[in-house]
Motif scaffolding. Structure first.
Motif, short mmCIF file in Angstrom:
data_model
loop_
_atom_site.label_atom_id
_atom_site.label_comp_id
_atom_site.label_asym_id
_atom_site.label_seq_id
_atom_site.Cartn_x
_atom_site.Cartn_y
_atom_site.Cartn_z
N ASN A 176 -8.53 2.35 -5.29
CA ASN A 176 -9.03 1.15 -4.87
C ASN A 176 -8.69 0.87 -3.31
OD1 ASN A 176 -10.39 0.42 -7.08
ND2 ASN A 176 -8.40 -0.94 -7.93
N ALA A 177 -7.53 1.40 -2.88
CA ALA A 177 -7.11 1.02 -1.57
C ALA A 177 -7.86 2.18 -0.47
CB ALA A 177 -5.75 1.58 -1.35
N ALA A 216 16.80 -5.12 -8.98
CA ALA A 216 15.92 -6.15 -9.38
C ALA A 216 16.02 -6.16 -10.83
CB ALA A 216 14.67 -6.12 -8.64
N GLY A 217 16.12 -5.02 -11.56
CA GLY A 217 16.04 -4.88 -13.04
C GLY A 217 14.56 -5.07 -13.56
N MET A 218 13.61 -4.37 -12.53
CA MET A 218 12.24 -4.49 -12.96
C MET A 218 11.68 -3.19 -12.31
SD MET A 218 10.89 -7.09 -10.18
CE MET A 218 9.29 -7.13 -10.46
N VAL A 219 10.37 -2.81 -12.84
CA VAL A 219 9.55 -1.80 -12.50
C VAL A 219 8.30 -2.11 -11.62
CG1 VAL A 219 8.03 0.17 -13.16
CG2 VAL A 219 10.36 -0.39 -14.53
N LEU A 220 8.37 -1.65 -10.58
CA LEU A 220 7.05 -2.19 -9.54
C LEU A 220 5.91 -1.29 -9.79
CD1 LEU A 220 8.86 -2.10 -5.99
CD2 LEU A 220 8.38 -4.00 -7.61
N ARG A 221 4.72 -2.14 -9.78
CA ARG A 221 3.35 -1.42 -10.07
C ARG A 221 2.51 -1.59 -8.58
NH1 ARG A 221 5.02 0.96 -13.74
NH2 ARG A 221 5.31 0.00 -15.89
N GLN A 222 2.88 -2.42 -7.81
CA GLN A 222 1.99 -2.73 -6.50
C GLN A 222 2.99 -3.12 -5.46
OE1 GLN A 222 -0.93 -5.10 -7.71
NE2 GLN A 222 0.03 -6.96 -7.30
N VAL A 223 2.72 -2.63 -4.35
CA VAL A 223 3.40 -3.19 -2.95
C VAL A 223 2.62 -3.54 -1.86
CG1 VAL A 223 5.43 -1.94 -3.42
CG2 VAL A 223 3.74 -0.78 -2.43
N VAL A 224 2.85 -4.36 -0.86
CA VAL A 224 2.46 -4.44 0.24
C VAL A 224 2.97 -3.61 1.32
CG1 VAL A 224 1.96 -5.91 2.44
CG2 VAL A 224 1.54 -6.61 -0.24
N HIS A 253 3.10 6.34 -8.03
CA HIS A 253 2.54 5.68 -9.09
C HIS A 253 2.84 4.12 -8.73
CE1 HIS A 253 2.63 9.08 -11.66
NE2 HIS A 253 3.95 9.34 -10.98
N LEU A 254 2.44 3.83 -7.41
CA LEU A 254 2.18 2.25 -6.92
C LEU A 254 1.17 2.08 -6.29
CD1 LEU A 254 5.54 2.31 -4.96
CD2 LEU A 254 5.34 1.05 -6.96
N LYS A 255 0.46 0.99 -6.60
CA LYS A 255 -0.76 0.57 -6.01
C LYS A 255 -0.49 -0.36 -4.68
CE LYS A 255 -4.64 -2.84 -6.96
NZ LYS A 255 -5.25 -3.70 -7.90
N VAL A 256 -1.29 0.11 -3.77
CA VAL A 256 -1.07 -0.59 -2.37
C VAL A 256 -2.10 -1.57 -2.56
CG1 VAL A 256 -1.26 -0.09 0.22
CG2 VAL A 256 -0.61 1.75 -1.40
N GLU A 257 -1.61 -2.83 -2.50
CA GLU A 257 -2.17 -4.06 -2.57
C GLU A 257 -2.81 -4.28 -0.99
OE1 GLU A 257 -1.68 -8.77 -3.82
OE2 GLU A 257 -0.07 -7.44 -3.90
N ASN A 258 -1.95 -4.18 0.07
CA ASN A 258 -2.60 -4.46 1.59
C ASN A 258 -1.80 -3.65 2.45
OD1 ASN A 258 -4.06 -5.71 3.50
ND2 ASN A 258 -4.35 -7.49 2.15
N VAL A 259 -2.04 -3.53 3.68
CA VAL A 259 -1.24 -3.01 4.61
C VAL A 259 -1.12 -3.86 5.88
CG1 VAL A 259 -1.20 -0.93 6.27
CG2 VAL A 259 -2.32 -0.71 3.85
N VAL A 260 -0.17 -4.13 6.29
CA VAL A 260 0.19 -5.07 7.45
C VAL A 260 0.93 -4.32 8.51
CG1 VAL A 260 1.47 -6.96 7.87
CG2 VAL A 260 0.96 -6.73 5.69
N SER A 261 0.45 -4.53 9.63
CA SER A 261 1.12 -4.13 11.02
C SER A 261 2.39 -4.52 11.24
CB SER A 261 0.11 -4.44 12.29
OG SER A 261 0.96 -4.53 13.24
N SER A 262 3.23 -3.50 11.52
CA SER A 262 4.57 -3.83 11.33
C SER A 262 5.01 -4.77 12.60
CB SER A 262 5.50 -2.62 11.69
OG SER A 262 6.93 -2.68 11.98
#
Length: 431
Positions: A3-4, A85-93, A192-201
């Motif tokens: 999708n990304a 955090a004790g969790m598994v990530l599925r998506q990140v920005v 195995h991470l979905k890129v939800e969006n990309v931001v300029s640093s």
């Protein structure tokens, strides 16, 4: 195609969504990969649930040069944050300077023919401007509205309901080179991470560090990374432009390694402990131990005056700040900077001793070190290091907890003065 990738190919990215669930931001820079998981609070702050960072391997000059190396750095940083955090990530920005983000100004107009401005007219213009700015070589990261005028007259606070012949919008479009950005997204998604969006640093760092008063009176955010230095210029409460300079803290390290005939690892250590860009009389007398690389490859212990480090560091920072000044002067929409305007420094390289004073000498403006003050750790302390500015800004942009400053369009979030708070509702009315 992911999708990304599809959104990048079309010149768009996925929309921002306001949420209360934990968020994850991944800062991929030339010197370090940082993953932060945080939960937004009602007061606008964030509780940091997990934090992981690793030295970035495989990035140089805003592009991936070793896919497997940077993939390993991302996996290690994400795993560390997940464990905490004790969790598994599925998506990140993703927040990054890959592709060397830069901006251009667009003048957009819409014929009204005497009718009142509708609730969706500004949004339609921004979408059209985004489509105009995207091409086969560039991806559009942000489309940020600035001035809005009726019939070419001065800026209006609330255009909706006003009648006229023409509606004009001055927009700032932040773009990045498409090929390296695609490579980065592909690398993150291979983890195995979905890129939800990309931001300029630089934009994210400014969002985290600048106050509303600084945005109004004029401010320049300088995001001093390892391989590149990002720039974000604000004035009159809005963003006027972003740009990237291909110099950073890693170039200082390489200069020290070459000038002192030592390894890059030891040069980085010398820079962090003894490095400075300010000339001090006592530095001639103070000696530092240098592990030199001999002709046979063995390390030899030697001594150098601390002033020698300054002699190497200062010229490179002079060159970096001179390039920053040149890029700012070239911006099409440059605000009027006064004695009330500030330089705000962020990024890991901004923590070098004497950088604030040196920047004040160079720009002849008030300088401070930017720190995101809204990250709270589990022990109650604030996670306000300047090196976390970009990832903190990405979290705030994603959550939408910006005090009414954000205007949202299909691919980004913008900073606007408080009088534009109602515009943020327009996008929600459409979707």
């Amino acid at each position: 195609m992911s999708n990304a990738m599809q959104h990048l190919a079309a010149g768009t990215l996925q929309p921002w969504r306001k949420r209360n669930a934990p968020l994850a931001a991944l800062d991929v820079g030339g010197g370090r990969v940082c993953c932060m998981i945080a939960a937004p609070r009602k007061d606008g702050a964030f509780d940091v649930l997990g934090l992981g960072h690793r030295v970035a391997q495989g990035l140089r000059g805003g592009a991936i040069v070793d896919f497997q190396a940077i993939q390993g750095s991302i996996l290690a940083a994400v795993h560390e944050a997940e464990q905490m955090a004790g969790m598994v990530l599925r998506q990140v920005v993703a927040v990054t300077s890959v592709g060397c983000p830069h901006s251009q100004s667009l003048d957009l107009s819409l014929k009204l023919n005497g009718r009142p401005v509708g609730a969706h007219d500004v949004t339609r213009l921004l979408i059209a401007g985004r489509a105009r700015a995207a091409d086969q070589e560039h991806a559009v990261l942000h489309t940020l509205p600035g001035t809005v005028s009726i019939d070419g007259r001065r800026t209006v606070r609330e255009p909706r309901g006003l009648r006229g012949a023409d509606l004009g919008v001055g927009a700032v479009v932040a773009r990045s080179s498409l090929a390296p950005l695609r490579q980065l997204i592909g690398c993150i998604e291979s983890c195995h991470l979905k890129v939800e969006n990309v931001v300029s640093s630089a934009y994210a760092s400014a969002y985290a560090c600048l106050t509303r008063e600084e945005m109004e009176f004029g401010a320049i955010l300088i995001d001093m990374g390892a391989d590149v230095t990002g720039i974000a210029v604000f004035g009159d409460g809005r963003l006027h432009g972003v740009d990237t300079v291909p110099l950073g803290g890693a170039h200082v390290t390489r200069d020290l390694a070459f000038g002192l005939r030592t390894s890059r690892y030891f040069a980085e250590r010398l820079k962090a402990v003894y490095g400075s860009c300010q000339i001090r009389a006592s530095d001639e007398r103070q000696k530092v131990i240098v592990h030199r690389i001999g002709e046979d490859g063995d390390a030899e212990r030697g001594e150098e005056a601390r002033a020698r480090l300054t002699d190497v560091i200062r010229p490179r920072l002079q060159e970096t700040f001179a390039m920053v000044q040149g890029r700012i002067r070239e911006m099409a929409s440059l605000p009027t900077l006064t004695t009330r305007s500030h330089i705000v420094l962020a990024g890991g390289a901004s923590q070098l001793d004497g950088v604030s004073e040196f920047a004040q000498e160079t720009f002849n403006m008030s300088v401070r070190l930017g720190r995101p003050g809204f990250l709270a750790r589990a022990d109650g302390k604030s996670e306000d290091a300047a090196s976390f500015a970009a990832v903190a800004g990405a979290l705030a942009l994603t959550a939408g907890s910006d005090g009414g400053l954000a205007y949202q369009d299909p691919g980004g979030s913008a900073l606007l003065p408080p009088r534009w708070a109602r515009l943020s509702q327009w996008w929600r009315e459409i979707f």
